[in-house]
Design an enzyme around this catalytic site. Structure first.
Site, PDB file in Angstrom:
ATOM      1  N   CYS A 188       0.728  -1.274  -0.064  1.00 22.30           N
ATOM      2  CA  CYS A 188      -0.062   0.048   0.044  1.00 22.30           C
ATOM      3  C   CYS A 188       0.899   1.166   0.164  1.00 22.30           C
ATOM      4  O   CYS A 188       2.130   1.147  -0.238  1.00 22.30           O
ATOM      5  CB  CYS A 188      -0.857  -0.151   1.383  1.00 22.30           C
ATOM      6  N   LEU A 203      -3.806  -1.685  -1.478  1.00 20.05           N
ATOM      7  CA  LEU A 203      -3.728  -2.890  -2.256  1.00 20.05           C
ATOM      8  C   LEU A 203      -4.211  -4.100  -1.459  1.00 20.05           C
ATOM      9  O   LEU A 203      -3.467  -4.623  -0.508  1.00 20.05           O
ATOM     10  CB  LEU A 203      -2.583  -3.108  -2.958  1.00 20.05           C
ATOM     11  N   SER A 204      -5.383  -4.610  -1.533  1.00 21.47           N
ATOM     12  CA  SER A 204      -6.122  -5.629  -0.766  1.00 21.47           C
ATOM     13  C   SER A 204      -5.380  -6.875  -0.951  1.00 21.47           C
ATOM     14  O   SER A 204      -5.699  -7.403  -2.086  1.00 21.47           O
ATOM     15  CB  SER A 204      -7.534  -5.672  -0.731  1.00 21.47           C
ATOM     16  N   ASN A 236       2.260  -0.292   5.318  1.00 23.81           N
ATOM     17  CA  ASN A 236       2.450  -0.870   3.900  1.00 23.81           C
ATOM     18  C   ASN A 236       3.419  -1.849   4.183  1.00 23.81           C
ATOM     19  O   ASN A 236       4.541  -1.991   4.713  1.00 23.81           O
ATOM     20  CB  ASN A 236       3.424   0.239   3.050  1.00 23.81           C
ATOM     21  N   ASP A 293      -3.346  -8.641   9.210  1.00 28.01           N
ATOM     22  CA  ASP A 293      -2.116  -8.619   9.910  1.00 28.01           C
ATOM     23  C   ASP A 293      -1.694  -7.105  10.483  1.00 28.01           C
ATOM     24  O   ASP A 293      -1.113  -7.059  11.374  1.00 28.01           O
ATOM     25  CB  ASP A 293      -0.935  -8.901   8.859  1.00 28.01           C
TER      26      ASP A 293
END
EC number: 6.3.5.4
Length: 643
Positions: free
Chosen positions: A2, A53-54, A81, A107
């Site tokens: 991300c 960003l999954s 990130n 996470d």
């Protein structure tokens, strides 16, 4: 994977809707890092921006992520990130020891809860790649941290209006007027770049913007400069092999790599792998096949002179049974993409291999959302040919220092290319003097001719002196590895890996760069890393049951780029000439000297491709980020949420 952005205001500056809007707009500049979901959060002291960003827990784990204990359920706000591969184990440990309660299956909560209960010691427990900013609403402190090897980037800058932290420098540049950030060019960083082909951490080419170094964290309070601490200090502590126990050590390497790849395969989306055909990427792909027999591998190359580098990768993919996708790049494609690529980089990196990496990442993103790759194996296991130099120079160890210096002086008048000249020259120097890391483009004489502001006191020792001090007493290969961990790896290899894949909204994972893999590799003695005939000796032995025989002893492979040939003719030559003629960087680079260098290269009087590429990429960076005369066309990411 991300993109994060955090703006911590000065106490005299109040968070306003306009500031939130400014952070949101700056965050949009790195939308490619996370096109699935943007987000912002703010309170009176801080504004957090995010692009997601999954990958794991797609339906939940939204960011900025709020978490807290029962008595203060929204105490923390996190922008993060990366990926924590042992997050399941961490969550279970936190439940058992503290009764921690989690509200997602992702996470990110493992980081926040871990910090709440363990403090900054959580950083030593995280097995993954990460850069994050964690705001504590009770203490009014922003904790920023970066993974041990520097896989994920984090830029920081402080001005009269506050401190800005982000995944990409262009976002900080956008917020510079608001925060009062210093955007003057750092002349010393320019010289370091020209020598090394990358800007060494913590520098950037902007004096007022720095990078949080790998393995470090910073605590930032409103109105104060960041206080930086190091939590990870890599140490190569060789443990000699015991006769008859060699296989047990090789099995240990195999086991830790198998475990690392298994952890790196954790995702709720499809995972593929880059494949050059060399031992490192082939090993990772072969191990990944055990978890996904339908694994797709990817490579790229250039068709030229009847040979294609992709053939080697195709052969390796066939040997391990993987489905394979190739992308062949033309000279025209190569040139047209350069402005866009340099814009994504934020800082110039003069490694031509990042161009094909950009194209193969774009191709891979059509099929998968995550790829594994083999970066880090050379630094951990002793894979670079230059690491064998101590063997070839061993005889000089028995020559007194004054005589060695005399031999070095005697070599100077010898003609360039004369047999023995380089050996005498390098043998006359200490390791500290001769080894800068895995790249050096310019000698001091060439620098003086190319950089108008050349300073002889700005040398490689600015970067390496402390690293050599830390490694005193280690064997010479271990010392070279230590240098490369802090220079070439995080300055070139990991920058291009992160920037070129994130440019295409693709997550790249590097199983070799795992703390537990490093712990095993760091204990290897000198003779298990290099011999007179090979590199990565122990790794090759460990991978015999995994990697096809035809790959085990193949020379190091990457994605070679034919710039030496292309700079003599065709679109790349045209681009080079245009770049020199239109550049406004004459105060930093002697444009006439570069023009002469290009003419000599084109005439065949010498191979100047490496030095040319270094200054040309800098000129393009300058045109984009300083002059504003080149405006890359950046397309909006249109990828689906899940692949």
């Amino acid at each position: 994977m991300c993109g994060l952005l955090a703006y911590l205001t000065d106490p005299t500056v109040q968070t306003t809707p306009m500031l939130v809007e400014a952070v949101s707009g700056a965050s949009h500049l790195m939308r490619h890092r996370g096109p699935d979901e943007p987000g912002t959060w703010s309170d009176e002291d801080v504004v957090l921006g995010f692009n997601r960003l999954s990958i794991i827990d797609i339906a939940h784990s939204h960011q900025p992520l709020r978490w807290g204990p029962a008595e203060a359920p929204d105490r923390y706000a996190l922008v993060f990130n990366g990926e924590i591969y042992n997050y399941l184990e961490l969550r279970e440990a936190l439940r058992e020891e503290f009764g921690a309660v989690f509200h997602t299956d992702g996470d990110g909560e493992a980081i926040v809860a871990g910090f709440h209960y363990w403090g900054t010691d959580v950083l030593n427990r995280l097995r993954g790649m990460f850069a994050f900013a964690l705001w504590d609403t009770q203490t009014a402190e922003l904790l920023c941290a970066r993974d041990p090897f520097g896989i994920k980037p984090l830029y920081m800058s402080t001005g009269p209006g506050g401190t800005v932290v982000g995944s990409e420098k262009k976002c900080l540049i956008d917020l510079a007027p608001t925060a009062g950030l210093d955007l003057d060019i750092d002349d010393r960083a320019v010289q370091h770049y020209t020598v090394l082909q990358y800007v060494p951490e913590p520098e950037t080419l902007h004096r007022g913007i720095r990078r949080l170094e790998s393995g470090s964290y910073a605590v930032i309070r409103p109105g104060r400069a960041p206080v930086v601490s190091r939590y990870f200090r890599p140490r190569f502590a060789a443990v000699p092999f015991v006769d008859g126990a060699e296989q047990a050590r090789y099995d240990e390497i195999t086991a830790v790599l198998e475990d690392s790849v298994a952890k790196h395969m954790r995702a709720d989306v499809t995972v593929g792998a880059f494949l050059s055909g060399g031992i490192d990427s082939t090993a990772i792909a072969a191990l990944a096949m055990r978890h996904n027999p339908r694994l797709i591998t990817f490579t790229t190359g250039f068709e030229r002179e009847g040979f294609s580098e992709v053939d080697v990768a195709v052969e390796s993919a066939k040997a391990i049974g993987a489905r394979h996708v190739t992308k062949v790049v033309s000279a025209e494609e190569f040139v047209s993409a350069l402005p866009e690529i340099v814009w994504y980089l934020d800082e110039p990196v003069a490694d031509p291999a990042l161009i094909p990496l950009f194209f193969i990442a774009r191709e891979a993103r059509k099929h998968v959302k995550v790829v594994l790759s083999g970066e880090g194996a050379d630094e951990l296991f002793g894979g670079y040919t230059i690491y064998r130099e101590p063997l070839s120079l061993k005889a000089f160890d028995y020559i007194p220092r004054p005589l060695r210096r005399s031999l070095g002086k005697a070599s100077r008048p010898l003609p360039e290319g004369m047999r023995g000249k380089s050996l005498l020259h390098r043998g006359s120097m200490t390791l500290e003097q001769r080894y800068y890391g895995n790249a050096r483009s310019f000698s001091d004489e060439q620098l003086r001719a190319t950089l108008p502001g050349f300073r002889p006191d700005w040398t490689h020792t600015d970067v390496t002196a402390q690293l050599y001090a830390e490694s005193a007493g280690w064997d010479p290969v271990a010392r070279m590895q230590h240098i490369d961990l802090f220079t070439w790896l995080r300055g070139d290899i990991l920058v291009k890996a992160d920037k070129m894949t994130m440019a295409n909204s693709l997550e790249l994972r590097v199983p070799f760069l795992d703390p537990e893999v490093f712990e095993v590799a760091s204990r290897l003695p000198f003779d298990q890393k290099i011999t007179r005939t090979t590199t990565k000796y122990a790794l090759r032995r460990a991978l015999e049951p995994i990697v096809p025989a035809h790959v085990l002893n193949r020379p190091k492979l990457g994605f070679p780029v034919p710039i030496r040939h292309w700079l003599k003719t065709g679109p790349l030559l045209d681009w080079a000439q245009h770049t020199i003629e239109t550049s406004q960087a004459g105060d930093l680079v002697d444009l006439a000297a570069v023009r002469t260098m290009l003419d000599d290269h084109r005439a065949g009087s010498g191979d100047h491709s490496r030095r040319l590429w270094t200054v040309l990429i800098f000129m393009l960076w300058h045109a984009i980020f300083v002059e504003g005369t080149v405006s890359p066309q950046i397309s909006e990411p249109t990828y689906p949420v899940q692949l």
